[in-house]
Enzyme design. Structure first.
Site, mmCIF file in Angstrom:
data_model
loop_
_atom_site.group_PDB
_atom_site.id
_atom_site.type_symbol
_atom_site.label_atom_id
_atom_site.label_comp_id
_atom_site.label_asym_id
_atom_site.label_seq_id
_atom_site.Cartn_x
_atom_site.Cartn_y
_atom_site.Cartn_z
ATOM 1 N N ASN A 64 0.831 -1.205 0.000
ATOM 2 C CA ASN A 64 0.000 0.000 0.000
ATOM 3 C C ASN A 64 0.860 1.246 0.000
ATOM 4 O OD1 ASN A 64 -2.669 -0.688 -0.158
ATOM 5 N ND2 ASN A 64 -2.985 -0.839 2.045
ATOM 6 N N HIS A 265 -12.454 6.513 3.041
ATOM 7 C CA HIS A 265 -11.873 7.761 2.531
ATOM 8 C C HIS A 265 -12.971 8.496 1.783
ATOM 9 C CE1 HIS A 265 -9.437 10.607 0.343
ATOM 10 N NE2 HIS A 265 -8.396 10.256 1.067
ATOM 11 N N THR A 277 -6.475 11.957 -3.937
ATOM 12 C CA THR A 277 -5.777 12.354 -2.712
ATOM 13 C C THR A 277 -6.329 13.637 -2.088
ATOM 14 O OG1 THR A 277 -3.659 12.972 -1.748
ATOM 15 C CG2 THR A 277 -3.953 13.538 -4.041
ATOM 16 N N ARG A 281 -7.626 18.673 -2.263
ATOM 17 C CA ARG A 281 -8.386 19.615 -1.420
ATOM 18 C C ARG A 281 -7.436 20.512 -0.645
ATOM 19 N NH1 ARG A 281 -11.332 15.995 2.210
ATOM 20 N NH2 ARG A 281 -10.269 14.317 1.125
ATOM 21 N N ARG A 302 -11.392 12.868 7.715
ATOM 22 C CA ARG A 302 -11.984 11.980 6.709
ATOM 23 C C ARG A 302 -13.348 11.450 7.113
ATOM 24 N NH1 ARG A 302 -6.576 8.561 5.164
ATOM 25 N NH2 ARG A 302 -5.826 10.142 3.733
ATOM 26 N N HIS A 404 -10.684 2.442 3.042
ATOM 27 C CA HIS A 404 -9.350 2.980 2.810
ATOM 28 C C HIS A 404 -8.281 2.488 3.773
ATOM 29 C CE1 HIS A 404 -6.293 5.542 1.370
ATOM 30 N NE2 HIS A 404 -6.273 6.317 2.440
ATOM 31 N N ARG A 440 -7.438 7.611 11.482
ATOM 32 C CA ARG A 440 -6.085 8.036 11.088
ATOM 33 C C ARG A 440 -6.121 9.355 10.326
ATOM 34 N NH1 ARG A 440 -3.059 7.676 6.247
ATOM 35 N NH2 ARG A 440 -4.549 6.370 5.163
ATOM 36 N N GLY A 443 -1.393 11.313 6.238
ATOM 37 C CA GLY A 443 0.028 11.608 6.482
ATOM 38 C C GLY A 443 0.582 10.895 7.699
HETATM 39 C C1 LIG Z 1 -4.578 4.798 -2.092
HETATM 40 C C2 LIG Z 1 -3.865 5.026 -0.782
HETATM 41 C C3 LIG Z 1 -3.385 6.295 -0.470
HETATM 42 C C4 LIG Z 1 -2.739 6.518 0.755
HETATM 43 N N1 LIG Z 1 -2.228 7.757 1.026
HETATM 44 C C5 LIG Z 1 -1.535 7.950 2.178
HETATM 45 C C6 LIG Z 1 -0.908 9.199 2.452
HETATM 46 O O1 LIG Z 1 -0.935 10.116 1.649
HETATM 47 N N2 LIG Z 1 -0.247 9.333 3.627
HETATM 48 C C7 LIG Z 1 -0.171 8.340 4.553
HETATM 49 O O2 LIG Z 1 0.419 8.529 5.610
HETATM 50 N N3 LIG Z 1 -0.734 7.134 4.297
HETATM 51 C C8 LIG Z 1 -1.404 6.920 3.137
HETATM 52 N N4 LIG Z 1 -1.957 5.693 2.892
HETATM 53 C C9 LIG Z 1 -1.764 4.616 3.861
HETATM 54 C C10 LIG Z 1 -0.348 4.070 3.775
HETATM 55 O O3 LIG Z 1 0.083 4.073 2.431
HETATM 56 C C11 LIG Z 1 -0.273 2.644 4.313
HETATM 57 O O4 LIG Z 1 -1.001 2.521 5.496
HETATM 58 C C12 LIG Z 1 1.174 2.285 4.592
HETATM 59 O O5 LIG Z 1 1.975 2.587 3.484
HETATM 60 C C13 LIG Z 1 1.284 0.824 4.950
HETATM 61 O O6 LIG Z 1 2.644 0.483 5.007
HETATM 62 P P1 LIG Z 1 3.084 -0.971 5.467
HETATM 63 O O7 LIG Z 1 4.518 -1.105 5.189
HETATM 64 O O8 LIG Z 1 2.593 -1.200 6.857
HETATM 65 O O9 LIG Z 1 2.202 -1.934 4.566
HETATM 66 P P2 LIG Z 1 2.277 -2.159 3.004
HETATM 67 O O10 LIG Z 1 2.930 -1.020 2.309
HETATM 68 O O11 LIG Z 1 0.920 -2.548 2.558
HETATM 69 O O12 LIG Z 1 3.278 -3.383 2.894
HETATM 70 C C14 LIG Z 1 2.957 -4.647 3.391
HETATM 71 C C15 LIG Z 1 3.563 -5.672 2.473
HETATM 72 O O13 LIG Z 1 3.460 -6.968 3.066
HETATM 73 C C16 LIG Z 1 3.178 -7.907 2.053
HETATM 74 N N5 LIG Z 1 2.620 -9.106 2.684
HETATM 75 C C17 LIG Z 1 1.377 -9.270 3.192
HETATM 76 N N6 LIG Z 1 1.241 -10.497 3.719
HETATM 77 C C18 LIG Z 1 2.433 -11.126 3.556
HETATM 78 C C19 LIG Z 1 2.914 -12.414 3.892
HETATM 79 N N7 LIG Z 1 2.152 -13.318 4.500
HETATM 80 N N8 LIG Z 1 4.196 -12.747 3.564
HETATM 81 C C20 LIG Z 1 5.003 -11.847 2.913
HETATM 82 N N9 LIG Z 1 4.565 -10.604 2.556
HETATM 83 C C21 LIG Z 1 3.313 -10.247 2.887
HETATM 84 C C22 LIG Z 1 2.225 -7.165 1.146
HETATM 85 O O14 LIG Z 1 2.152 -7.740 -0.129
HETATM 86 C C23 LIG Z 1 2.850 -5.777 1.138
HETATM 87 O O15 LIG Z 1 3.776 -5.611 0.103
HETATM 88 C C24 LIG Z 1 -2.599 5.455 1.676
HETATM 89 C C25 LIG Z 1 -3.084 4.182 1.359
HETATM 90 C C26 LIG Z 1 -3.712 3.959 0.145
HETATM 91 C C27 LIG Z 1 -4.227 2.585 -0.160
#
Ligand SMILES: Cc1cc2nc3c(=O)[nH]c(=O)nc-3n(C[C@H](O)[C@H](O)[C@H](O)COP(=O)(O)OP(=O)(O)OC[C@H]3O[C@@H](n4cnc5c(N)ncnc54)[C@H](O)[C@@H]3O)c2cc1C
Length: 468
Positions: A64, A265, A277, A281, A302, A404, A440, A443
């Site tokens: 994500n 969202h 995004t 806004r 949100r 979201h 949340r 950012g």
């Molecule tokens: C469209 C969108 C816009 C967003 N905009 C913002 C923003 O502007 N600002 C902000 O702060 N946040 C934003 N967010 C939220 C933020 O991007 C995420 O919450 C955050 O990046 C999650 O990071 P993470 O590393 O925890 O998880 P992820 O980035 O989701 O990474 C987790 C990884 O683990 C992998 N995985 C899952 N299960 C397993 C398994 N069993 N074995 C091995 N790998 C596995 C997945 O495939 C994935 O690649 C947004 C989210 C979305 C969807």
């Protein structure tokens, strides 16, 4: 002949799986999931000299994280100072607690608000400088950091971290899922089971394990279980966000927190789940309903904006902006490419393109321009006006709320150690995240994952070096 080859391949695969499962690999730290949290943790731990295996079930590391468009919140950064923005960890703390309806873990939010500025530094060192600062929902001051030029922050960060992981030769295994966390009879985590590219299941003995597998925003069964009201909503999340990390942790008696809070969202494209995004806004766009009337301060949190869109006729709205704004925000280019944008040379032409009353939309825009120029919105109390919206060309994107963000997950303490249902630390197990409470702020997730990814890695390394 073909049958024989298939049989041979199946046997070879079975033998290779057996061989691998009989002789477990061993490493210092296994990290499950190569999104922003996992890659930050892997880089931090590797740089401190420990052996890391980073597992990613999808063909590419990204998660994500690569979908994030807005940016990352941090208080007291040099970029804010350069722009004369007065901010501090206390204000960041208060905004985050208020946004999370005060049920957030205070200690974790305190750490986030104090340490996010070091995450900005960490990202800069690792190739993702977020030097532009803007305002988004729920923040009292301009606090969200993004790349200069308004490029989507998430793919910018993910691309830089992937490059770094590769440059450091970190053992990143894509198409490899962690399937189980292994504990010994003393309750200590000793490693994991993984399913490799070929379907082979093997064990990795690890001194420490960190779960950074993201949320469950694309797992509709879990969404239904935790919030049945959201059945039928589309999601903005990456297909890998299936909550596997949460489930694996739960199965070894780890405590879960705030899993019932699932954020919708306010601005996703109806039927598609594509997110528009908040940055649009934040940079000055307004929201109008299908009658061409504004109905809210667009920069409220949100949940509030979402609930208000759902109360409008046909539960949708239009985001209205102009050329001056498009020039400032590169992310909008991607919406044009996806053909999501209505356009018109004048306000009236835009209204006609959408099928809205031109007189009403013109009146709404004229009133808004007045508020923006006076810096006082007497109708809805908006406080930030980056655009007066008084020159064309004009644009609109139709929006409605979509699933979201899953706020909750695995409970951790301030060292990112996982906590069990009895409130005790699960030895050798770490996770990132869990600061958002009921809601949340935009950012705060990128800030959360990079900050607690680094903290968890740092703590794991300390324990490894101390022979714990
Ligand atoms: C469209 C969108 C816009 C967003 N905009 C913002 C923003 O502007 N600002 C902000 O702060 N946040 C934003 N967010 C939220 C933020 O991007 C995420 O919450 C955050 O990046 C999650 O990071 P993470 O590393 O925890 O998880 P992820 O980035 O989701 O990474 C987790 C990884 O683990 C992998 N995985 C899952 N299960 C397993 C398994 N069993 N074995 C091995 N790998 C596995 C997945 O495939 C994935 O690649 C947004 C989210 C979305 C969807």
């Amino acid at each position: 002949m073909k049958k024989k080859v298939l049989l041979f391949s199946a046997l070879a695969l079975a033998f290779s799986s057996m061989a691998q499962s009989e002789t477990p690999e061993s490493t210092d730290l296994v990290i499950i999931g190569a999104g922003g949290a996992g890659m930050s943790a892997a880089i931090e731990a590797h740089n401190q000299g420990v052996k890391v295996i980073l597992l990613e079930k999808m063909p590419f590391a990204r998660g994500n994280t690569a979908r994030a468009e807005g940016g990352l919140n941090a208080a007291g950064t040099p970029y804010q100072k350069a722009k004369g923005i007065e901010d501090n960890p206390e204000l960041f703390f208060k905004d985050t607690m208020k946004g999370g309806r005060n049920i957030n873990n205070h200690e974790l939010v305190r750490i986030l608000s104090e340490q996010a500025k070091y995450s900005i530094e960490f990202l800069k060192i690792n190739g993702a400088e977020l030097a532009d600062v803007s305002r988004e929902g729920g923040a009292s001051v301009d606090r969200i950091h993004r790349p200069v030029g308004g490029e989507p922050a998430g793919s910018f960060i993910a691309t830089a971290l992937i490059k770094k992981v590769k440059a450091l030769n970190i053992d990143l295994r894509t198409r490899t899922s962690a399937t189980e966390i292994i504990k010994n009879d003393k309750g200590e985590v000793t490693g994991i089971k993984a399913k490799g590219k070929e379907g082979n299941v093997y064990t990795i003995d690890a001194k420490k394990v960190m779960i950074t597998a993201g949320g469950f925003g694309a797992n509709f069964d879990m969404i239904k279980h935790y919030d049945p009201k959201l059945v039928g909503f589309k999601t903005t999340n990456a297909p890998g966000s299936l909550g596997e990390g949460v489930k694996m942790a739960e199965s070894i008696n780890a405590k879960l927190v705030d899993v019932e809070y699932i954020q919708i969202h306010p601005t996703t494209v109806p039927g598609k789940g594509i997110l528009i995004t908040e940055g649009v806004r934040g940079d000055g766009a307004i929201l109008v309903n299908e009658e061409g009337k504004r109905f809210i301060n667009e920069l409220l949190t949100r949940d509030v904006v979402s609930q208000n869109i759902l109360k409008q006729p046909n539960a949708h709205a239009y985001m209205i902006f102009n050329d001056a704004l498009v020039k400032q925000n590169k992310t909008i280019d991607t919406y044009f490419k996806q053909k999501l944008v209505f356009e018109g040379d004048s306000v009236e032409a835009l209204a006609t393109a959408i099928g809205m009353d031109p007189k009403q939309l013109s009146a709404t825009l004229a009133a808004y321009t007045g508020y923006a120029k006076a810096k006082k919105d007497t109708e809805f109390g908006r406080e930030s006006f980056k655009q007066a919206l008084d020159t064309g060309k004009y644009y609109a994107i139709e929006v409605t709320p979509g699933i979201h963000h899953t706020m909750g997950g695995i409970a951790i303490n301030t060292k990112a150690q996982v906590i069990d249902n009895q409130g005790k630390v699960v030895p050798n197990l770490f996770a990132a995240g869990g600061v958002h409470g009921a809601h949340r702020l935009v950012g705060n997730s990128l800030a959360d994952i990079v900050t607690f990814g680094r903290i968890g890695a740092d703590e794991a390394v300390k324990e490894i070096k101390a022979g714990k």
